[in-house]
Enzyme design. Structure first.
Site, short mmCIF file in Angstrom:
data_model
loop_
_atom_site.label_atom_id
_atom_site.label_comp_id
_atom_site.label_asym_id
_atom_site.label_seq_id
_atom_site.Cartn_x
_atom_site.Cartn_y
_atom_site.Cartn_z
N SER A 13 1.00 -1.05 -0.05
CA SER A 13 -0.08 -0.04 -0.04
C SER A 13 0.95 1.29 -0.15
CB SER A 13 -0.81 -0.12 1.35
OG SER A 13 -2.00 0.85 1.17
N HIS A 33 -7.63 -5.56 -0.75
CA HIS A 33 -6.36 -4.71 -0.72
C HIS A 33 -5.56 -5.56 0.56
CE1 HIS A 33 -3.77 -1.44 -1.07
NE2 HIS A 33 -3.98 -0.98 0.34
N ASP A 61 -9.02 -5.32 -5.34
CA ASP A 61 -8.57 -3.95 -4.93
C ASP A 61 -8.90 -2.95 -5.63
OD1 ASP A 61 -6.75 -2.34 -3.53
OD2 ASP A 61 -5.16 -3.14 -3.81
#
Length: 382
Positions: free
Chosen positions: A232, A356, A324
């Site tokens: 991320s 995610h 995601d």
């Protein structure tokens, strides 16, 4: 009132604690005994959080903040300036309340981990993970520098998800991991996080030529095998550091579900305007001086962004998840890297039916196991 103007109007007040995360700052520790790694979920108990869990006050002062908890709520605490749940809420009083990424698991000898402050001025620290080397005390291990995620506003090296995952990865891959505990926005707006991660990377590299600062790195680190990874926001940082490192230092980078955005919706972003609005607010909170969603820091394939051929590593793998929100951004990054003329080896790995950073909360599922197996093979150069 804009977020930027709100920040600039705040009076100088102390933060919650030294590192701006609403908890005590990390401290240097001495070398600890190395033992066999236990199952990560049983490694350590979380530190109990206080009532105003993660709450701090903003300040314009550049000095290190002094320890203090948020005071008893006042009328100003009822007025919300910015609501970014489930991450955080900012109140008119300046108090920040975080809901995720504030729990801390302490480093402990049972999993061969320890925390080391690398910059007393900022409080920036690293958490090291050393796999069991009792039988081969002179063995040199690849060094993985890891950057945690959290949108630049939450999480830390001691959070359960990251501590447990990296403990498992170190044990299975046989790598020495250095996880960077960088400062968070909005108390420390970008580029503070980038600066801290760059400093952490340079600190690791300094062990290859200078005096032995950290015994674990000096005794067990193979500095011909330095790798970077992050998920991320940490995937974003991985790209940032790899673009700015000296050539020939980094063997490979593993960019996981990278936090990249853009002004023009792509893929599943087109049908999710609410999510776009949320991430636009989140990015502007983290980077109040940003040019917007086409700032090269958040959109590395935007017009005018540094060409990806400048990535300073030999190998790269980009992981994306089919469910995601950011999946298309990861694909675009991979495609741009391949087309840039970069001379390394690149691979895109996509897992369907998952979202995610799914791998941080599910270690035993088939897809999580397959993902870790792939990551370990990459780290070993297989």
């Amino acid at each position: 009132m804009s977020v930027a103007s709100f920040f600039s109007s705040l009076p100088a007040r102390p933060f919650g604690y030294k590192d701006g995360r609403g908890r005590t700052g990390m401290v240097s520790t001495t070398d600890i005994g190395r033992r066999m790694v236990k199952p990560p979920v049983l490694a350590c108990r979380p530190i109990e959080s206080n009532t105003y869990h993660g709450s701090v006050f903003l300040t314009k002062s550049s000095r290190s903040p002094s320890p203090s908890l948020s005071p008893t709520p006042t009328a100003l605490d009822d007025e919300i300036v910015l609501d970014l749940k489930p991450f955080l809420i900012i109140y008119k009083s300046g108090r920040i309340e975080r809901f995720l990424g504030t729990t801390v698991i302490p480093a402990c000898p049972e999993v061969a981990t320890k925390d080391v402050v690398i910059d007393p001025a900022t409080g920036v620290s690293v958490r090291l993970y050393l796999p069991n080397v009792v039988d081969l005390p002179s063995k040199k291990l690849p060094v993985l520098v890891y950057f945690h995620g959290g949108g630049f506003v939450i999480e830390n090296t001691g959070s359960p998800n990251y501590h447990n995952y990296l403990t498992l990865l170190a044990a299975k891959a046989g790598v020495l991991i250095v996880s960077i505990n960088y400062r968070l926005a909005p108390e420390y707006p970008l580029p503070a996080s980038y600066d801290d991660c760059m400093a952490g990377f340079n600190w690791v590299v300094s062990h290859s030529a200078g005096p032995a600062l950290e015994p674990w790195l000096a005794q067990h680190g193979d500095f011909s095998q330095i790798l970077l990874s992050g998920d991320s926001a940490g995937g974003n940082v991985t790209h940032y550091v790899a673009m700015r490192a000296d050539a020939g230092v980094i063997e490979g980078v593993a960019i996981v579900h990278p936090y990249f955005l853009g002004s023009e919706p792509v893929g599943n972003e087109i049908n999710d305007p609410a999510n776009i609005e949320f991430h636009d607010k989140l990015w502007r909170l983290a980077a109040p001086d940003t040019e917007g969603l086409d700032d090269p820091l958040i959109n590395p394939v935007a017009p005018g962004a540094p060409i990806l051929a400048g990535l300073k590593c030999k190998r790269a793998v980009v992981f994306v998840a089919g469910n995601d929100f950011l999946v298309e951004r990861g694909r675009m990054y991979y495609e741009a890297l391949v087309k840039s003329g970069w001379g390394g080896e690149a691979e895109l790995v996509q897992h369907e039916g998952v979202g995610h950073v799914f791998h941080l909360s599910d270690y035993s599922g088939d897809i999580s196991v397959a993902m870790m197996t792939k990551l370990i093979a990459f780290l070993k150069g297989e």
